[in-house]
Design an enzyme around this catalytic site. Structure first.
Site, PDB file in Angstrom:
ATOM      1  N   GLU A  43       0.846  -1.202   0.000  1.00 49.99           N
ATOM      2  CA  GLU A  43       0.000   0.000   0.000  1.00 49.99           C
ATOM      3  C   GLU A  43       0.880   1.251   0.000  1.00 49.99           C
ATOM      4  OE1 GLU A  43      -4.310   0.129   1.716  1.00 49.99           O
ATOM      5  OE2 GLU A  43      -3.062   1.033   3.235  1.00 49.99           O
TER       6      GLU A  43
ATOM      7  N   HIS B 128       7.407 -27.420   1.704  1.00 51.15           N
ATOM      8  CA  HIS B 128       6.556 -28.476   1.153  1.00 51.15           C
ATOM      9  C   HIS B 128       5.394 -27.897   0.357  1.00 51.15           C
ATOM     10  CE1 HIS B 128       8.875 -31.283   3.568  1.00 51.15           C
ATOM     11  NE2 HIS B 128       8.901 -30.297   4.442  1.00 51.15           N
TER      12      HIS B 128
ATOM     13  N   LYS C  31     -13.490   1.427  -3.824  1.00 52.30           N
ATOM     14  CA  LYS C  31     -14.526   1.798  -2.850  1.00 52.30           C
ATOM     15  C   LYS C  31     -15.658   2.528  -3.555  1.00 52.30           C
ATOM     16  CE  LYS C  31     -11.620   2.520   1.246  1.00 52.30           C
ATOM     17  NZ  LYS C  31     -11.015   3.550   2.080  1.00 52.30           N
TER      18      LYS C  31
HETATM   19  O1  F6P Z   1      -8.712   2.669   9.736  1.00 47.34           O
HETATM   20  P1  F6P Z   1      -9.668   2.892   8.629  1.00 47.34           P
HETATM   21  O2  F6P Z   1      -9.896   4.349   8.371  1.00 47.34           O
HETATM   22  O3  F6P Z   1     -10.958   2.174   8.876  1.00 47.34           O
HETATM   23  O4  F6P Z   1      -9.045   2.337   7.310  1.00 47.34           O
HETATM   24  C1  F6P Z   1      -8.729   0.984   7.154  1.00 47.34           C
HETATM   25  C2  F6P Z   1      -7.789   0.774   6.009  1.00 47.34           C
HETATM   26  O5  F6P Z   1      -8.357   1.274   4.813  1.00 47.34           O
HETATM   27  C3  F6P Z   1      -7.367   1.940   4.049  1.00 47.34           C
HETATM   28  O6  F6P Z   1      -7.569   3.293   4.179  1.00 47.34           O
HETATM   29  C4  F6P Z   1      -7.444   1.609   2.609  1.00 47.34           C
HETATM   30  O7  F6P Z   1      -7.386   0.245   2.418  1.00 47.34           O
HETATM   31  C5  F6P Z   1      -6.060   1.516   4.708  1.00 47.34           C
HETATM   32  O8  F6P Z   1      -5.036   2.387   4.426  1.00 47.34           O
HETATM   33  C6  F6P Z   1      -6.472   1.475   6.120  1.00 47.34           C
HETATM   34  O9  F6P Z   1      -5.548   0.804   6.913  1.00 47.34           O
END
Ligand code: F6P
Length: 630
Positions: A409, A438, A543
């Site tokens: 990320e 394995h 998202k």
């Molecule tokens: O802590 P939050 O705001 O719920 O986000 C959870 C996760 O979602 C993200 O923003 C995107 O996957 C991550 O960087 C983060 O760790």
């Protein structure tokens, strides 16, 4: 009306109660030769240009969109031509010359099985100078995450006096004190579960995802004692069956469960859904959720406000300047750890020692810089090789999963800091040795050469006094040791490079140090390749698309509801649904939505089978009059 059964059709007897929607510059292909680092004078000029700003690193000379296949193949050819050092004496010298040791932490880093040359190290020197400067400015509070206009302060968590403002220092210290004393009170039974005043909390249910889950999961697996004061479980997805499983496993112990809801933003849908599901379970069990709920989130987030208004048991802050994937040493990681009886101050101490060591500006003496140097060499600075993480210790199983987010990320970025399209990244995977021997080590040894390995070695096999020889002169741990060393040698013999990180034991101190080591290595590597390691713009696209699917599903439901409220019910073809939704271009998605609803008894098929979309006619089992006139 007859329902024709199909692979995704529902039985007419399983009618839904009501149809309700769910809640809510291109460069030429690269190779190491053309990676041919910029001339030293060019690097020096770039370095001068960079030194005025933490957000502008050395302009990349490394061709940006290295084709993995082409670039990788050319790299292999070049390396194999040159060949890795195989002479045992020369290798021993290389091992001794480059072996890094942190005495106080008992940590070693062996980079001798990565084939970088002295010239390479020299040529990288100006980039490292610029990087060290950038890291220094970051620690002093520069806006090192320029897109989001944020400081990057996870290093302050283990040395609050480094924080650029006294208020931040005091917030860090206060939060740490507060979470430790809360954990002490829970563990000692001073804070009791509301429904059994004489009992104690026995379980933690942690609800969170990504950086709000992976660190706590890794640390629990690595460090929780065999019989922790509170056992931990995780809900880290919006999978209803997974959530049901966790709640079912808790059974009557739900009454003595602390639910920690962790979300920096306080608005992540998966986490919100987990919370709603858990709250429903509490209601059904006749329990009052608020008395057992703890929130870890940014001040004034949706989650924070909910927890405050509903009067949850406790709230702890997540700071704006701590990213999710570097939040293990904040309340996110420390509260669950403390509740499991893990010494969190030792974790912080280990991280602080590693932070100190990784501030050194001499690459050879800086373990994080050495890691970044190896990553750059092994993957041509463009991610042309994957990083396989192989801890030879069961308790470190989740390290690779934790590192997957931290590294991928952070480094997986489309653009560099100057806006050039670079598609950077470094792929991370792995489980544990010798188990993987394995599974996939066969391919590592003989198959496609698209990786380098990091072995994590733990010297102490078991607590003192428990060892025994299962055959003369050999313990079970000796086998594990032998497997690691054997695999390392066998891979190297076939020109597969590796790094070895060695710790004495898996302790809060060494785990804190490992986390800090990789956090810094990622920061350094990102700076070397000129990208912002601290944002994640790519996650937003998925998202947003998911939100659009759910919005379309609501329209589909409204259309189906209207048709299902007619007398007689009017089953619709997918084309008709799409047309009435004014979304003919979304017909494929509408098919998927209906197939999913049918599989969950929320839509019924009048005709056809799901596998033949054109044959399908669909309706809802019940008309929702309120919805119709809403
Ligand atoms: O802590 P939050 O705001 O719920 O986000 C959870 C996760 O979602 C993200 O923003 C995107 O996957 C991550 O960087 C983060 O760790």
């Amino acid at each position: 009306m007859a329902s024709v059964s199909g692979i995704c059709s529902s039985s007419p007897s399983l009618k839904p109660k009501a149809a309700m929607p769910p809640g809510q510059s291109p460069s030429p292909p690269a190779r190491r030769d053309s990676v041919s680092f910029p001339s030293r004078s060019k690097l020096a000029a770039d370095h001068r240009a960079q030194s005025h700003s933490v957000t502008h690193s050395v302009a990349r000379e490394v061709p940006a969109d290295l084709s993995r296949a082409t670039g990788g193949a050319e790299m292999v050819a070049r390396k194999e031509k040159k060949g890795l050092e195989k002479d045992p004496r020369a290798l021993w010298k290389r091992y001794v010359d480059w072996l890094y040791q942190h005495k106080e932490l008992g940590l070693f880093l062996d980079v001798s099985r990565i084939g970088f040359t002295e010239e390479f190290v020299e040529e990288m020197e100006p980039r490292f100078e610029a990087t060290f400067k950038a890291m220094d400015e970051l620690e002093k509070g520069a806006i090192a995450n320029p897109d989001e206009g944020r400081m990057v302060g996870h290093y302050w968590l283990r040395k609050p006096e480094l924080a650029p403002k006294p208020i931040l220092k005091s917030q860090i210290e206060k939060t740490l004190d507060a979470l430790c004393s809360f954990a002490d009170d829970v563990v000692s039974g001073k804070i009791k579960p509301p429904s059994s005043p004489e009992g104690r909390f026995t379980q933690i249910l942690s609800v969170g995802i990504g950086g709000s889950a992976l660190g706590p999961q890794f640390v629990a697996e690595a460090l929780a004692p065999d019989n922790p004061p509170l056992k931990i479980r995780f809900i880290d997805n919006t999978d209803p069956a997974g959530i049901d499983h966790q709640i079912a496993q808790l059974g009557p112990e739900l009454a003595s469960t602390i639910v920690i809801v962790i979300s920096k933003s306080g608005g992540t849908p998966e986490t919100r859904n987990g919370l709603l599901e858990v709250q429903k379970a509490f209601r059904e069990a006749g329990l009052e959720f608020a008395k057992q709920g703890v929130a870890i989130t940014q001040e004034n987030s949706l989650l924070d406000n909910t927890a405050r208004i509903e009067g949850w048991l406790a709230r702890f802050p997540m700071f704006d300047w701590v990213g999710g994937r570097t939040s293990e040493m904040s309340a996110v990681g420390l509260l669950p750890a403390a509740l499991q009886g893990i010494n969190v101050r030792e974790m912080l101490a280990g991280a602080a020692l590693m932070d100190e060591a990784t501030r050194t500006t001499v690459v050879k003496n800086n373990p994080a810089a050495l890691l970044a140097l190896c990553w750059y060499w092994a993957s041509d600075g463009v991610g042309s090789k994957d990083m396989v993480i192989l801890p030879y210790k069961d308790s470190l199983l989740l390290f690779s999963r934790y590192l997957q987010q931290l590294v991928m990320e952070s480094l997986g970025k489309e653009f560099d800091l100057d806006g050039n399209k670079v598609n950077q990244g470094l792929t991370v995977y792995g489980n544990k040795g010798s188990t993987d021997q394995h599974a996939y080590i066969q391919q590592l040894r003989e198959g496609v050469h698209n990786f380098f390995v990091t072995f994590i070695e733990v010297l102490r096999d078991r607590p003192p006094g428990h060892d025994w020889e299962l055959e003369p002169g050999v313990t079970c741990g000796d086998y594990l040791f032998g497997m690691l060393q054997g695999t390392r040698s066998a891979l190297y013999a076939n020109n597969r490079e590796s790094i070895t990180v060695t710790v004495q034991e898996v302790t809060p101190r060494s785990v804190g140090a490992l986390i800090a080591l990789y956090e810094r290595a990622v920061g350094i590597y990102a700076s070397l390749v000129n990208i912002n390691a601290y944002h994640q713009p790519g996650v937003e696209a998925g998202k947003k698309a998911a939100a659009e699917v759910l919005a379309l599903q609501k329209r589909v439901l409204a259309v189906l509801n209207e048709a299902s409220c007619k007398e007689p019910v009017e089953p619709l073809t997918l084309e008709e649904v799409a047309e009435r939704c004014h979304a003919p271009e979304d017909i494929e998605m509408i098919h998927k939505i209906i197939a999913h609803m049918a599989a969950n008894d929320r839509a019924l098929m009048a005709e056809g089978i799901c596998g033949s979309p054109r044959s399908v006619k669909v309706y809802l089992g019940e008309c929702n009059i309120d919805e119709l006139y809403a």
